[in-house]
Motif scaffolding. Structure first.
Motif, PDB file in Angstrom:
ATOM      1  N   PHE A   1       0.839  -1.193   0.000  1.00 56.37           N
ATOM      2  CA  PHE A   1       0.000   0.000   0.000  1.00 56.37           C
ATOM      3  C   PHE A   1       0.875   1.245   0.000  1.00 56.37           C
ATOM      4  O   PHE A   1       1.888   1.302   0.677  1.00 56.37           O
ATOM      5  CB  PHE A   1      -0.873   0.049   1.263  1.00 56.37           C
ATOM      6  N   ASP A   2       0.426   2.240  -0.733  1.00 58.39           N
ATOM      7  CA  ASP A   2       1.108   3.525  -0.615  1.00 58.39           C
ATOM      8  C   ASP A   2       0.531   4.250   0.597  1.00 58.39           C
ATOM      9  O   ASP A   2      -0.383   3.769   1.258  1.00 58.39           O
ATOM     10  CB  ASP A   2       0.974   4.359  -1.898  1.00 58.39           C
ATOM     11  N   LYS A   3       1.063   5.416   0.932  1.00 64.47           N
ATOM     12  CA  LYS A   3       0.650   6.135   2.141  1.00 64.47           C
ATOM     13  C   LYS A   3      -0.843   6.443   2.127  1.00 64.47           C
ATOM     14  O   LYS A   3      -1.526   6.267   3.132  1.00 64.47           O
ATOM     15  CB  LYS A   3       1.454   7.427   2.287  1.00 64.47           C
ATOM     16  N   GLU A   4      -1.370   6.881   0.999  1.00 67.13           N
ATOM     17  CA  GLU A   4      -2.795   7.212   0.925  1.00 67.13           C
ATOM     18  C   GLU A   4      -3.656   5.984   1.189  1.00 67.13           C
ATOM     19  O   GLU A   4      -4.650   6.048   1.913  1.00 67.13           O
ATOM     20  CB  GLU A   4      -3.122   7.806  -0.452  1.00 67.13           C
ATOM     21  N   GLN A   5      -3.259   4.851   0.609  1.00 68.85           N
ATOM     22  CA  GLN A   5      -4.010   3.623   0.828  1.00 68.85           C
ATOM     23  C   GLN A   5      -3.936   3.187   2.294  1.00 68.85           C
ATOM     24  O   GLN A   5      -4.929   2.762   2.870  1.00 68.85           O
ATOM     25  CB  GLN A   5      -3.493   2.508  -0.081  1.00 68.85           C
ATOM     26  N   ARG A   6      -2.738   3.294   2.890  1.00 71.62           N
ATOM     27  CA  ARG A   6      -2.586   2.935   4.306  1.00 71.62           C
ATOM     28  C   ARG A   6      -3.457   3.827   5.185  1.00 71.62           C
ATOM     29  O   ARG A   6      -4.129   3.356   6.095  1.00 71.62           O
ATOM     30  CB  ARG A   6      -1.118   3.053   4.732  1.00 71.62           C
ATOM     31  N   ASP A   7      -3.441   5.140   4.889  1.00 76.43           N
ATOM     32  CA  ASP A   7      -4.262   6.072   5.672  1.00 76.43           C
ATOM     33  C   ASP A   7      -5.744   5.733   5.538  1.00 76.43           C
ATOM     34  O   ASP A   7      -6.486   5.783   6.525  1.00 76.43           O
ATOM     35  CB  ASP A   7      -4.012   7.522   5.219  1.00 76.43           C
ATOM     36  N   ASN A   8      -6.164   5.370   4.335  1.00 76.89           N
ATOM     37  CA  ASN A   8      -7.560   4.995   4.097  1.00 76.89           C
ATOM     38  C   ASN A   8      -7.933   3.740   4.901  1.00 76.89           C
ATOM     39  O   ASN A   8      -8.981   3.689   5.539  1.00 76.89           O
ATOM     40  CB  ASN A   8      -7.783   4.772   2.601  1.00 76.89           C
ATOM     41  N   VAL A   9      -7.056   2.751   4.886  1.00 76.97           N
ATOM     42  CA  VAL A   9      -7.300   1.521   5.626  1.00 76.97           C
ATOM     43  C   VAL A   9      -7.339   1.813   7.130  1.00 76.97           C
ATOM     44  O   VAL A   9      -8.210   1.321   7.850  1.00 76.97           O
ATOM     45  CB  VAL A   9      -6.229   0.452   5.300  1.00 76.97           C
ATOM     46  N   GLU A  10      -6.398   2.643   7.606  1.00 74.43           N
ATOM     47  CA  GLU A  10      -6.372   2.989   9.028  1.00 74.43           C
ATOM     48  C   GLU A  10      -7.650   3.710   9.442  1.00 74.43           C
ATOM     49  O   GLU A  10      -8.198   3.452  10.510  1.00 74.43           O
ATOM     50  CB  GLU A  10      -5.140   3.839   9.351  1.00 74.43           C
TER      51      GLU A  10
END
Length: 125
Positions: free
Chosen positions: A34-43
């Motif tokens: 995951f890129d940062k945006e995807q990680r933030d979305n998942v979090e």
């Protein structure tokens, strides 16, 4: 220090070979799903999910407390009734045993007041 920089640092200091560094860098590249945006979305989704679970748990807890308050008197009443029926059954059993002993010609003996239908019959030894 980011992982890629650590790998390059180890390569520069001679701790690993170029081939090992390439393998490590390739592995690191694959592990970044995951890129940062995807990680933030998942979090964020996980935080929302956790908040929903907490709310659900509180709601269930409150409903269980209300249900217990409604059921508690019924449980007490049922327990009292069961105890009364058990006492009545034991009394009936005691009377049956007493009658059986009298019919068989043996004297029933129990110690204490009010025993043996109020009779004070002498005991046979």
């Amino acid at each position: 220090m980011p992982e890629k920089m650590r790998v390059l640092d180890m390569l520069e200091n001679g701790k690993i070979t170029a081939e090992e560094a390439a393998r490590l860098l390739e592995t690191l590249g694959r592990s970044r799903l995951f890129d940062k945006e995807q990680r933030d979305n998942v979090e964020e989704k996980l935080r929302c999910f956790a908040a929903d679970v907490n709310k659900f748990a509180r709601d269930v807890g409150e409903k269980v407390q209300v249900m217990y308050k409604n059921v508690e008197p019924k449980i007490k009443k049922a327990s009292q009734s069961a105890l009364e029926k058990a006492a009545a059954a034991l009394d009936e059993l005691a009377q049956t045993i007493h009658s059986s002993l009298e019919k068989s010609g043996e004297e029933a003996c129990c110690e204490g007041e009010g025993c043996c239908s109020g009779e004070d019959a002498p005991r046979e030894n």
